[in-house]
Structure formats: structure tokens, C-alpha cells
Write an enzyme that holds these catalytic residues in place. Sequence first.
Site, short mmCIF file in Angstrom:
data_model
loop_
_atom_site.label_atom_id
_atom_site.label_comp_id
_atom_site.label_asym_id
_atom_site.label_seq_id
_atom_site.Cartn_x
_atom_site.Cartn_y
_atom_site.Cartn_z
N LYS A 53 8.31 14.33 54.78
CA LYS A 53 7.95 14.12 53.37
C LYS A 53 8.63 12.85 52.84
O LYS A 53 8.01 12.05 52.14
CB LYS A 53 8.32 15.35 52.54
CG LYS A 53 7.38 16.53 52.79
CD LYS A 53 7.82 17.85 52.21
CE LYS A 53 6.87 18.96 52.68
NZ LYS A 53 7.17 20.29 52.19
N GLN A 97 11.93 23.02 49.30
CA GLN A 97 11.39 23.41 50.60
C GLN A 97 11.61 24.91 50.84
O GLN A 97 12.71 25.42 50.67
CB GLN A 97 12.05 22.57 51.71
CG GLN A 97 11.44 22.76 53.07
CD GLN A 97 9.98 22.33 53.16
OE1 GLN A 97 9.55 21.40 52.48
NE2 GLN A 97 9.21 22.99 54.00
N ASP A 120 3.93 21.12 44.37
CA ASP A 120 3.45 22.07 45.38
C ASP A 120 2.30 22.91 44.83
O ASP A 120 1.60 23.58 45.59
CB ASP A 120 4.59 23.03 45.77
CG ASP A 120 5.24 22.65 47.09
OD1 ASP A 120 4.54 22.13 47.97
OD2 ASP A 120 6.46 22.88 47.23
N1 GUN Z 1 7.24 25.58 53.53
C1 GUN Z 1 6.12 25.65 54.30
N2 GUN Z 1 5.09 25.03 53.67
C2 GUN Z 1 5.58 24.56 52.50
C3 GUN Z 1 4.99 23.83 51.43
O1 GUN Z 1 3.81 23.49 51.41
N3 GUN Z 1 5.83 23.53 50.40
C4 GUN Z 1 7.13 23.92 50.38
N4 GUN Z 1 7.86 23.59 49.31
N5 GUN Z 1 7.70 24.59 51.35
C5 GUN Z 1 6.92 24.91 52.40
#
Ligand code: GUN
Length: 281
Positions: A53, A97, A120
Site C-alpha cells: 500500500k 490494517q 476502506d
Molecule cells: N485486511 C485484509 N483485507 C483488508 C482490507 O481491504 N483493508 C484492511 N484495512 N485490512 C484488510
Amino acid sequence: MYKLIDGKKLAHKMRAAIKEDIEGYKAASGKEIGLAVVLVGEDPASQVYVRNKIKACEEVGIKSYAYYLDENTAQARVEELIKSLSVDGKINGILVQLPLPSHLDSKKILELIPFSKDVDGFSAENMGRLCMNEPCLVACTPNGVMKMFESEGIELSGKNAVVIGRSNIVGKPMAMLLTNANATVTLCHSRTRDLKAKCLEADIVVAAIGKAKFITADMIKQGAVVIDVGMDRDENGKLCGDVDFESVKEKCSYITPVPGGVGPMTITMLMYNTYLSATRS
Ligand code: GUN
């Protein structure tokens, strides 16, 4: 003959377009765009996701602010951080996350993210707006899948779509997006009776189950579009999806590979959401 939907190629193309939009925004506003990425603990998969990211931010011209917190960080400390990021003018998006370590109350932490910075798309406000087909920040993975349909010119209106998996992150928003696009949607899950019969009716199958090669050729109608959101390991520890690609592909009009399918689109949509948050603030 099936067509492979190349997520890596589409993600690359979209990131170039987002980069251009961001350059335009920065030139016109004189402002930067900032994304805060919060990682608590040392889960190896989460570390890889967070690294990717941050790398994507660099690629498109978003300033990333990474917060790496110790596994044992107290609830109050995480809440304090989110509250300060919420009112920080440099920060347009906040990403926590998941999964968080089990001693933390994830729901309480995520609820502190204002919906305008919820890149998100997990908040009740954004999910509710999506449900009502109103402008919102949409969860990245299902939104990436919609961009794949769009880029291939795959018609959704009036089609039978089966989504397998009812998670808040993928299945539910995916079902909403397809409904908003006028598909007739069946949302299946672990308690669904006769999943095979439901899949055989589907023009479009989106698999978000989390079980390696769970979807087999006998479950797929000839000419169906099959989207594989899975990120699993096969019996040899090799990365694979929820779909048994080798057998299923022969029945499909379109299919996504794993890796190189939906995965690269997810982070691209995070960049897009962060850009949207900046332009809307
Ligand atoms: N963990 C697995 N997929 C995601 C996601 O799309 N966003 C976040 N914040 N954590 C995750």
C-alpha cells in the site's frame, strides 16, 4: 474459448490515470494528498499488504504516513492515534490494517474513523450509502471487481450473479454493487443449501470463500464469467484462489487468475478512494 481478465495490466493502467488526476489536483489546489496506514503487530501477511500500500502511494503521488504499533499496544493508545488522525488536515484517508490483535476492539477503533476518511469503505455510513446507491467510498476489493467488468465491457443488467461469501469486506458490498448495476443477485455462504445448483444458474460467479480451489467445473454454467477473490494456498503451499482454475477456465467466457487477478485491483482502488476523499473534502 475463455478470456483472461488481467488485473495486473488493468491496475497498472488505472494507477497511471489516478496519478495524472492526483497531479492535476495537487497543481490546482496546491495541496498534498495524505494516507495514514496503521499496522498493529507483526502479522506477516499484513506486513506485506501494508508495504504494498505504501509502495502504491509513492507510485501515484500520495504521501503515506505509516504508523507501526507494537503487538501489545493498548486500546486507548490506538484510539488516541485514530482520533488525532481524524482531525489532521494533512490526512485524507485512514486505513487500519485488519485483523487487529485479539485484545483490541476492532469495531470501536474503526468507528472512530470519520466516514469521509474511511478509504476502506467499511463504516456503517459508507456501507449504508452503498446500500442506498448514494455517493460513498466503496470497499476496495469489490469496487476493483466492478472496474474489471467495466473494462471488459461485461454487461451486468438482468444477469444472474452469485456471490459466495458474505463478509463485510467483500461479499456484502459486492452483492450491493451488483444489485445497483441491475444484476439479480444471490448471496451464498457456508449455510447455503445446494450451492452447486445456485452456481449453475449464474451468468456471473464471484468467489470470496477463502477455501483453495473450492469452485469446480461441475458448478459452472457454460459461458459464465468467474471472478476469483480468493488468496489461498494449495496442497503444495502454492498461492491459488477459491476457483479450480485449470478445470473451470474451459467453461468460462471470462475468468480472473490468482495471482494477477483481483489482488492488484484492491490497492489501486485504495489509491482511488484516497484521491476521492481529498477531492471531496
Ligand atoms: N485486511 C485484509 N483485507 C483488508 C482490507 O481491504 N483493508 C484492511 N484495512 N485490512 C484488510
